[in-house]
Design a protein around this motif. Structure first.
Motif, mmCIF file in Angstrom:
data_model
loop_
_atom_site.group_PDB
_atom_site.id
_atom_site.type_symbol
_atom_site.label_atom_id
_atom_site.label_comp_id
_atom_site.label_asym_id
_atom_site.label_seq_id
_atom_site.Cartn_x
_atom_site.Cartn_y
_atom_site.Cartn_z
ATOM 1 N N ASN A 76 9.556 4.415 -0.569
ATOM 2 C CA ASN A 76 8.356 5.265 -0.463
ATOM 3 C C ASN A 76 7.075 4.468 -0.745
ATOM 4 O OD1 ASN A 76 8.568 4.873 -3.212
ATOM 5 N ND2 ASN A 76 8.538 7.045 -3.738
ATOM 6 N N GLY A 93 1.508 3.102 -6.947
ATOM 7 C CA GLY A 93 1.889 4.059 -5.923
ATOM 8 C C GLY A 93 1.338 3.742 -4.550
ATOM 9 N N GLN A 96 -0.630 6.603 -3.544
ATOM 10 C CA GLN A 96 0.091 7.856 -3.755
ATOM 11 C C GLN A 96 0.038 8.194 -5.239
ATOM 12 O OE1 GLN A 96 4.029 7.953 -1.544
ATOM 13 N NE2 GLN A 96 3.608 5.753 -1.669
ATOM 14 N N THR A 121 -3.100 6.679 -9.236
ATOM 15 C CA THR A 121 -2.327 5.984 -8.206
ATOM 16 C C THR A 121 -1.612 4.748 -8.740
ATOM 17 O OG1 THR A 121 -4.240 4.692 -7.480
ATOM 18 C CG2 THR A 121 -3.828 6.803 -6.351
ATOM 19 N N SER A 135 -7.351 7.891 -7.521
ATOM 20 C CA SER A 135 -7.337 7.973 -6.063
ATOM 21 C C SER A 135 -8.684 7.636 -5.440
ATOM 22 C CB SER A 135 -6.863 9.362 -5.617
ATOM 23 O OG SER A 135 -7.574 10.368 -6.284
#
Length: 153
Positions: A76, A93, A96, A121, A135
């Motif tokens: 992912n 992430g 994400q 993130t 983010s």
């Protein structure tokens, strides 16, 4: 004769150039299987990222400055670094949201209160601080107790 010497010189120059560009990093890490990852690291991944698989796991021969030995990339696009005992050092992430359960409560409260439309993130456990990226690409620095220290530029 000049052509032979010139050809030899060019070949030697190319050989030295190629050899000098070889990275020492190749000798510092190796790709490993999940069975070679500490059990606590595997448990962490399966607990917090249950619907992903391992894309790549590398083990470094020498720890980074932050203590990380294992570099894990998940399907992912999350990247997680673990220390020799399988404790996570940082989680990225790649734009994400890091699972909220992994953000210390006091830090999550600060983010929710001061940046209500943003999410974490990445989170890095440094030796003396915890750094999070939001983010909106703002980097926040907290002490180890979760107290806000500053915005990092």
């Amino acid at each position: 004769m000049k052509k032979i010497i010139l050809t030899g010189f060019i070949a030697l120059s190319l050989l030295l150039t190629i050899t000098s560009c070889d990275s020492d990093d190749d000798n510092n890490e190796s790709v490993i299987n999940v069975t070679d990852l500490p059990k606590s690291a595997d448990t962490f991944v399966t607990t917090y990222f249950p619907n992903t698989t391992y894309a790549l796991i590398k083990k470094q021969n020498v720890a980074d400055n932050d203590g990380s030995i294992y570099d894990v990339k998940l399907s992912n696009n999350f990247e997680i670094d673990f220390d020799i005992n399988g404790n996570w050092i940082d989680i990225d992430g790649n734009h994400q949201a890091v699972p909220v359960e992994l953000v210390p409560g006091k830090i999550q409260t600060y983010v929710t209160t001061n940046y209500p439309s943003q999410f974490v993130t990445s989170i890095d456990n440094e030796r003396t601080t915890i750094e999070v990226e939001l983010s909106n690409n703002i980097d926040l620095v907290f002490d180890l107790q979760g107290n806000f220290l500053r915005i990092d530029n």
